[in-house]
Design a protein around this motif. Sequence first.
Motif, PDB file in Angstrom:
ATOM      1  N   ARG A 147      21.670 -10.750   9.910  1.00 22.74           N
ATOM      2  CA  ARG A 147      21.607 -11.533   8.675  1.00 22.74           C
ATOM      3  C   ARG A 147      20.196 -11.616   8.101  1.00 22.74           C
ATOM      4  O   ARG A 147      19.979 -12.319   7.113  1.00 22.74           O
ATOM      5  CB  ARG A 147      22.125 -12.952   8.938  1.00 22.74           C
ATOM      6  N   ALA A 148      19.250 -10.952   8.713  1.00 21.30           N
ATOM      7  CA  ALA A 148      17.869 -10.986   8.235  1.00 21.30           C
ATOM      8  C   ALA A 148      17.241  -9.615   8.409  1.00 21.30           C
ATOM      9  O   ALA A 148      17.802  -8.744   9.083  1.00 21.30           O
ATOM     10  CB  ALA A 148      17.077 -12.040   9.012  1.00 21.30           C
ATOM     11  N   ASP A 149      16.095  -9.408   7.808  1.00 21.10           N
ATOM     12  CA  ASP A 149      15.377  -8.148   7.968  1.00 21.10           C
ATOM     13  C   ASP A 149      14.823  -8.082   9.391  1.00 21.10           C
ATOM     14  O   ASP A 149      14.003  -8.925   9.784  1.00 21.10           O
ATOM     15  CB  ASP A 149      14.228  -8.050   6.967  1.00 21.10           C
ATOM     16  N   VAL A 150      15.265  -7.099  10.141  1.00 23.12           N
ATOM     17  CA  VAL A 150      14.787  -6.942  11.517  1.00 23.12           C
ATOM     18  C   VAL A 150      14.486  -5.469  11.771  1.00 23.12           C
ATOM     19  O   VAL A 150      14.966  -4.583  11.057  1.00 23.12           O
ATOM     20  CB  VAL A 150      15.813  -7.460  12.559  1.00 23.12           C
ATOM     21  N   THR A 151      13.720  -5.224  12.831  1.00 26.31           N
ATOM     22  CA  THR A 151      13.286  -3.866  13.159  1.00 26.31           C
ATOM     23  C   THR A 151      13.662  -3.514  14.586  1.00 26.31           C
ATOM     24  O   THR A 151      13.404  -4.280  15.516  1.00 26.31           O
ATOM     25  CB  THR A 151      11.766  -3.734  12.985  1.00 26.31           C
ATOM     26  N   ILE A 152      14.279  -2.354  14.753  1.00 21.09           N
ATOM     27  CA  ILE A 152      14.501  -1.777  16.073  1.00 21.09           C
ATOM     28  C   ILE A 152      13.275  -0.935  16.380  1.00 21.09           C
ATOM     29  O   ILE A 152      13.040   0.091  15.742  1.00 21.09           O
ATOM     30  CB  ILE A 152      15.792  -0.961  16.114  1.00 21.09           C
ATOM     31  N   THR A 153      12.488  -1.385  17.328  1.00 21.57           N
ATOM     32  CA  THR A 153      11.167  -0.819  17.563  1.00 21.57           C
ATOM     33  C   THR A 153      11.200   0.329  18.565  1.00 21.57           C
ATOM     34  O   THR A 153      12.082   0.412  19.420  1.00 21.57           O
ATOM     35  CB  THR A 153      10.212  -1.906  18.068  1.00 21.57           C
ATOM     36  N   ALA A 154      10.201   1.180  18.454  1.00 26.84           N
ATOM     37  CA  ALA A 154      10.139   2.376  19.302  1.00 26.84           C
ATOM     38  C   ALA A 154       9.538   2.103  20.669  1.00 26.84           C
ATOM     39  O   ALA A 154       9.468   3.007  21.504  1.00 26.84           O
ATOM     40  CB  ALA A 154       9.334   3.466  18.594  1.00 26.84           C
TER      41      ALA A 154
ATOM     42  N   VAL B 252      24.643  -7.294   7.215  1.00 25.42           N
ATOM     43  CA  VAL B 252      25.359  -7.894   6.095  1.00 25.42           C
ATOM     44  C   VAL B 252      24.494  -7.962   4.844  1.00 25.42           C
ATOM     45  O   VAL B 252      23.289  -7.681   4.868  1.00 25.42           O
ATOM     46  CB  VAL B 252      25.884  -9.294   6.478  1.00 25.42           C
ATOM     47  N   ASP B 253      25.132  -8.334   3.744  1.00 28.01           N
ATOM     48  CA  ASP B 253      24.528  -8.416   2.420  1.00 28.01           C
ATOM     49  C   ASP B 253      23.178  -9.132   2.460  1.00 28.01           C
ATOM     50  O   ASP B 253      23.064 -10.239   2.980  1.00 28.01           O
ATOM     51  CB  ASP B 253      25.498  -9.167   1.501  1.00 28.01           C
ATOM     52  N   GLY B 254      22.153  -8.467   1.916  1.00 27.53           N
ATOM     53  CA  GLY B 254      20.832  -9.070   1.818  1.00 27.53           C
ATOM     54  C   GLY B 254      19.897  -8.740   2.954  1.00 27.53           C
ATOM     55  O   GLY B 254      18.696  -9.036   2.867  1.00 27.53           O
ATOM     56  N   ALA B 255      20.413  -8.144   4.019  1.00 29.68           N
ATOM     57  CA  ALA B 255      19.582  -7.831   5.182  1.00 29.68           C
ATOM     58  C   ALA B 255      19.272  -6.340   5.243  1.00 29.68           C
ATOM     59  O   ALA B 255      20.073  -5.511   4.806  1.00 29.68           O
ATOM     60  CB  ALA B 255      20.281  -8.266   6.464  1.00 29.68           C
ATOM     61  N   THR B 256      18.121  -6.014   5.796  1.00 25.67           N
ATOM     62  CA  THR B 256      17.727  -4.615   6.006  1.00 25.67           C
ATOM     63  C   THR B 256      17.458  -4.386   7.491  1.00 25.67           C
ATOM     64  O   THR B 256      16.695  -5.134   8.111  1.00 25.67           O
ATOM     65  CB  THR B 256      16.457  -4.268   5.209  1.00 25.67           C
ATOM     66  N   LEU B 257      18.097  -3.354   8.023  1.00 20.87           N
ATOM     67  CA  LEU B 257      17.851  -2.934   9.402  1.00 20.87           C
ATOM     68  C   LEU B 257      16.883  -1.765   9.366  1.00 20.87           C
ATOM     69  O   LEU B 257      17.216  -0.697   8.854  1.00 20.87           O
ATOM     70  CB  LEU B 257      19.147  -2.526  10.086  1.00 20.87           C
ATOM     71  N   THR B 258      15.683  -1.972   9.918  1.00 22.97           N
ATOM     72  CA  THR B 258      14.687  -0.903  10.003  1.00 22.97           C
ATOM     73  C   THR B 258      14.715  -0.317  11.410  1.00 22.97           C
ATOM     74  O   THR B 258      14.754  -1.060  12.394  1.00 22.97           O
ATOM     75  CB  THR B 258      13.285  -1.444   9.687  1.00 22.97           C
ATOM     76  N   ILE B 259      14.712   0.999  11.490  1.00 18.89           N
ATOM     77  CA  ILE B 259      14.654   1.701  12.776  1.00 18.89           C
ATOM     78  C   ILE B 259      13.405   2.574  12.758  1.00 18.89           C
ATOM     79  O   ILE B 259      13.264   3.447  11.901  1.00 18.89           O
ATOM     80  CB  ILE B 259      15.907   2.548  13.026  1.00 18.89           C
ATOM     81  N   GLU B 260      12.516   2.348  13.690  1.00 15.80           N
ATOM     82  CA  GLU B 260      11.253   3.064  13.686  1.00 15.80           C
ATOM     83  C   GLU B 260      11.416   4.521  14.127  1.00 15.80           C
ATOM     84  O   GLU B 260      12.361   4.849  14.862  1.00 15.80           O
ATOM     85  CB  GLU B 260      10.261   2.362  14.617  1.00 15.80           C
TER      86      GLU B 260
END
Length: 408
Positions: A63-70, A83-91
């Motif tokens: 539900r929030a911007d989070v990062t899957i870190t390397a 979900v809507d409004g959130a960004t999943l970042t994958i390094e």
Amino acid sequence: MKKSKLFLSILTIAALLGSCSDDDDNVTPGTDDDGGVVEQKDDVIDSQDDPDLDPEDLKGEVRADVTITADSEWMLTGALRVVDGATLTIEPGVTIKAQAGGTEVYMAILQGAKIDAQGTAEEPITITSAAENPRSGDWGGLILAGYANINTGEFAQTEVAEITYGGDNNEDNSGIIDYMIVEYTGARIGGTQEFNAITFYGVGSETSISNIMVRYGDDDGLEWFGGTVNVTNALVVNAKDDWFDWTHGWTGNGKNFYGIREFGFNDVTEDPRGIEADSNESNNDASPRSNPTIDGLTLYHQSTANMSDMIKIRRGSSATITNAVVAIFAAEDENAGTASDFIDLEDGSGNGSSETSISVSALGGIDATAIKNVGATITVEDGNTGADTSVFAWTGYDFPSLGTESED
């Protein structure tokens, strides 16, 4: 009064003795040793520090911007839904291993959410099976759902995972994927309900998809359900069913597609195809009609298994395919499998559009006369080069020369 004081003193001594025996026995669930509140897992990820963002047990609703870190290896143990409004970042360089849990283990970017997975040629992102002996169907796959047009109504629901897609925003943006490998996907709920390696549901044109490799899928490699998303540099290796599949009004562009069934990979569905193209089975004229443009295509069948069609375009779909190569060669001294048809636009639920245009070279065991074109423009000619394999060097895949055995 004296008895009360004595009783209280005894309780105090007992409490002190108990606290000395085992500190953990008196820690209230949800607190640390100092009495501070400790957040508990609840299958919801709402910050980077959320305990559900757990490298050893990754699942839940983002539900929030989070990062899957390397800096960690990640284990996907259930459904991860952004979900809507959130960004999943994958390094870059991240490896996510999916627990072999069938249809309960998958990743989904829902409408209004985004993925930012920008790997590099040197450090691609990999999503694979965690099984000791991995195989197709170990886990679900990767889903993107957007607000772009489909032709089955304004909105629809996915055949797996109950995700809504569709709308009226053809420029919708579901994020970026670049330099990603996805493996051992395709868990099945039933005969017609299965995950693909990567599925695009109503994904819009502002989404950026490039440099992807999918292999060992139990169903399709890549599939589009409507939408306008463009895909550049896509490699599909050993999909059990179709290599490239679209339906429900996909009108995007494809650039540099390569699909191969290797020698020795003989697992097939009832009707495996290089391309399976549909628009709308119930209403072939439904708008928008599937009509992608694909420039640079290689479909290479090495296996001894039989293909249904190398290219099947039906049920109202149109397509423009240029610089295509379709080849059947057996490796070693084996006999190659066959394809019932080279190109087929005929179908009991509706033919492919006569506006279809295909320029293709036929090599090896292809019967260049096995064409059912229903008025479409099919040009079989020498000299096409097909997909440029050099752009896939980052995958480490060892491409066989057309007409020779695989060196993989």
